[in-house]
Design a protein around this motif. Structure first.
Motif: not given
Lengths: 166, 535
Positions: B461-467
């Motif tokens: 998975v890709l987890y976008n820390v900002d969004c």
């Protein structure tokens, strides 16, 4: 920026602070403030060397393209414009089809306006980056001088980059 | 004479009305109006026709329509048109008496019409390509455009023609391209999947739409050379054989490799805390360096602890050995190239860095807060977007953690983000707590957002820390360069040991000039995850 004495030399012109650019393709004329036009190194050199008359003829650039160039120069001559505003304005200017962009990049190159050359080149690159090389060949009228064997060999070297392309 | 001027005037008008481009081939200088004339009704009609034609040309860019118009136009123009520019020989005729002229006119009509049509057709056929050809024939201009293209497109465009191939293959071009595109985005990773069982290499594309390049090109160097990907840096990667004595520097984008000579120094052979690292900063130099670091704590040999360091600069293409006194404390295995130096930590909270250019070793005692945990509790130590990042968690199932960034002067770690994976993981994967491993930290598509690449219970998975958004990635692609083994569906992250990954950055063309022409590197690799597996 042109120095004041240069303007004096051009005193024969009725308005010291403006230049008239004339497209030699369709004879359209544009009156622009001198400091706007001087963003073009080509025009600046003409003015500096006192070669510029009242009307500066611009060969090979149509009025349509010249209008875009002047719009760009006007935006960038405005000292109060923020970087974001300029970026947006630039994006608006280059939101054109590839053929217009090609005309524009030639104009930017001829007039020697570095910023415009860069944004237009980038836009052209963006427009062709996902095209198959055959289409790029066609757009730019490049003759394919590979033999089928040579072309296959060049392609095989970077096969992964062709995934999903004909 | 009378007729001649209107003819030219009409032509000139056509040019005015047709923003459709007149090309340099039409020699605009000859098309200028030479003087005033009377505009009779014929001229006006002709002008209207020409305007209409120009409009249609612009609107439709249609050859057939143009043909028709050009013919009808020629019919009209036959009364007044004189091809002063296009057919100079007619000048003589027009110079004659008006009546004679009219007789000849019909004969000429076809001829002129033909000429006009050829001109017009030629004009239309090449309307696009004339300007485009001008761009292509101007090497500076074409280069300017090519420099704006991503590496992957450039590789494809090598097939356009031999001229394009030579431009794109030029090492100076590759170097300029790299300088122009210093911030590239990682778009894929390579992982070792269950290395104890199958040692398969798999790839993960972060773009989703395209596959990572295969590593099959490594085969031509023989099995022994390419057993392991050991390091990557700004697009280059380093392979080695199992004994870690021979190295191969590779460029994944161009799929070109250079075999490095065997290091003369044998000091690193049986050493502790051994590691091989690539140091490559294309924004500063087109040359890379390979650095071998080993830690010698053998008190029998000498009274102190040392780092044995071997450096191979691609510029000189030979190894150099040095022995440097180590700062106190047992150092960690995870090391990373960042900001011109190889960085690592020690148990005594000391940050160690080896400046690759200055060739000196520096130890900096860090403040006690934030506290650096043991190596096993470090989940990520790596570079992203110009920052050195550290993620550590006390509990192996912890879903909340901080992301720390290092000061530029390496004096302290600062908390940059607080992350809580729990709500988003439970919402999407339906689990509340799980072991996860951080494969990489990359920048998002906008070039700013921080995105964690995580392996959680068999999912990538890709987890976008900002969004605070989570995106599942498709399954791993087996790398074609390895015999595909049995695909195990449930990849249990971490404990199944993903022992290393590489990522490539096709937006960037890195260049590294050495004995072999070596450009267009795009890749990133980090052995850190692998080293965890060796505890």
């Amino acid at each position: 920026m042109a120095s004041a004495p240069e303007n004096e030399k051009n005193a024969s012109a009725p308005e010291k602070k403006t230049l008239t650019l004339k497209s030699m393709i369709n004879n359209e004329e544009f009156v622009v403030d001198e400091h706007v036009a001087l963003q073009s190194v080509t025009i600046k050199n003409m003015v500096d060397s006192d070669c510029a008359g009242d009307v500066i003829p611009v060969p090979t650039i149509s009025g349509e393209i010249l209008a875009l160039v002047i719009e760009y120069c006007k935006n960038h001559a405005n000292p109060s414009a923020s970087e974001d505003d300029l970026k947006k304005a630039d994006a608006g200017i280059v939101a054109k089809d590839i053929y217009t962009l090609i005309d524009l990049v030639l104009a930017a190159n001829f007039l020697d306006i570095k910023g415009l050359l860069e944004v237009t080149s980038q836009k052209i690159a963006d427009s062709i980056k996902d095209l198959p090389h055959q289409d790029v060949r066609e757009i730019f009228g490049v003759e394919n001088d590979y033999t089928p064997e040579e072309e296959a060999a060049v392609r095989a070297e970077h096969d992964w980059a062709f995934e999903g392309f004909p | 004479m009378f007729l001649r001027l209107p003819g030219i005037e009409a032509l000139n008008y056509w040019l005015i009305e047709a923003p459709a481009k007149v090309t340099s081939k039409q020699r605009p200088g000859q098309l200028l109006s030479e003087g005033d004339d009377s505009r009779d009704i014929t001229i006006k009609r002709l002008q209207a026709q020409l305007a209409e034609m120009a409009q249609i040309m612009i609107d439709n860019r249609l050859m057939k329509l143009l043909l028709g118009i050009s013919e009808s136009m020629a019919k009209h123009s036959s009364e007044s048109y004189n091809g002063g520019y296009m057919s100079p020989e007619t000048d003589k005729d027009t110079g004659g008496d008006q009546e004679v002229e009219e007789n000849k006119e019909t004969k000429m009509a076809k001829q002129i019409s033909r000429k006009r049509r050829i001109l017009a057709i030629g004009y239309m056929l090449s309307e696009h390509s004339l300007e485009a050809e001008e761009v292509v024939n101007n090497v500076d201009l074409l280069t300017e455009i090519l420099l704006c293209l991503p590496a992957k497109s450039l590789l494809r465009l090598k097939s356009v023609s031999k001229h394009w191939l030579s431009l794109i293959s030029d090492p100076q071009f590759a170097f300029n391209h790299t300088r122009r595109n210093p911030n590239s985005l990682i778009s894929g990773l390579y992982v070792y999947y269950k290395p104890w069982v199958t040692n398969e290499r798999r790839s993960i594309s972060l773009n989703g739409d395209s596959k990572c390049p295969t590593l099959a090109f490594l085969h031509r160097f023989g099995e022994g050379m390419t057993d392991k990907l050991v390091s990557s840096c700004n697009g280059l990667f380093l392979c080695s054989n199992d004994r870690k004595m021979r190295y191969l520097a590779c460029n994944l984008t161009t799929q070109k490799c250079t075999a490095l000579p065997e290091p003369r120094s044998r000091s690193h052979r049986s050493r502790y805390h051994f590691g091989a690292y690539l140091a490559f900063d294309p924004s500063k130099s087109p040359h890379y360096k390979v650095v071998l670091v080993s830690y010698d704590d053998s008190y029998l040999v000498s009274p102190g602890t040392f780092y044995d360091i071997d450096i191979y600069p691609s510029k000189t293409a030979s190894w150099k050995h040095m022995r440097l006194t180590a700062p106190p404390g047992v150092s960690y295995l995870r090391r990373v190239f960042w900001n011109g130096a190889i960085h690592w930590m020690s148990q005594e909270n000391i940050h160690i860095r080896f400046d690759v250019d200055a060739e000196n070793l520096m130890g900096t005692a860090l403040p006690s807060i934030p506290r650096i945990l043991s190596e096993k509790q470090i989940r990520y130590f790596g570079e992203c977007g110009g920052d050195l990042l550290l993620i550590q968690t006390r509990m192996c199932h912890a879903m909340k953690f901080r992301i720390l960034t290092m000061d530029k002067d390496c004096s302290r770690w600062n908390v940059k983000y607080w992350v809580n994976l729990k709500p988003v993981i439970s919402g999407i994967l339906g689990i509340t707590s799980s072991f996860f491993s951080v494969l990489s930290v990359v920048n998002g598509a906008n070039g700013k957002d921080l995105v964690l690449v995580l392996a959680v219970t068999g999912n990538f998975v890709l987890y976008n820390v900002d969004c605070k958004t989570l995106k599942a990635l498709p399954e791993l692609q087996p790398d074609e360069s390895h015999e595909p083994g049995e695909m195990t569906k449930n990849l249990e992250a971490y404990e199944d040991v993903i022992i290393g990954y590489t990522a490539y950055l096709p937006k960037q063309l890195n260049v590294s000039v050495n004995l072999e022409e070596f450009w267009g590197v795009s890749y990133y690799f980090d052995e850190n995850i692998g080293t965890l597996g060796f505890h």
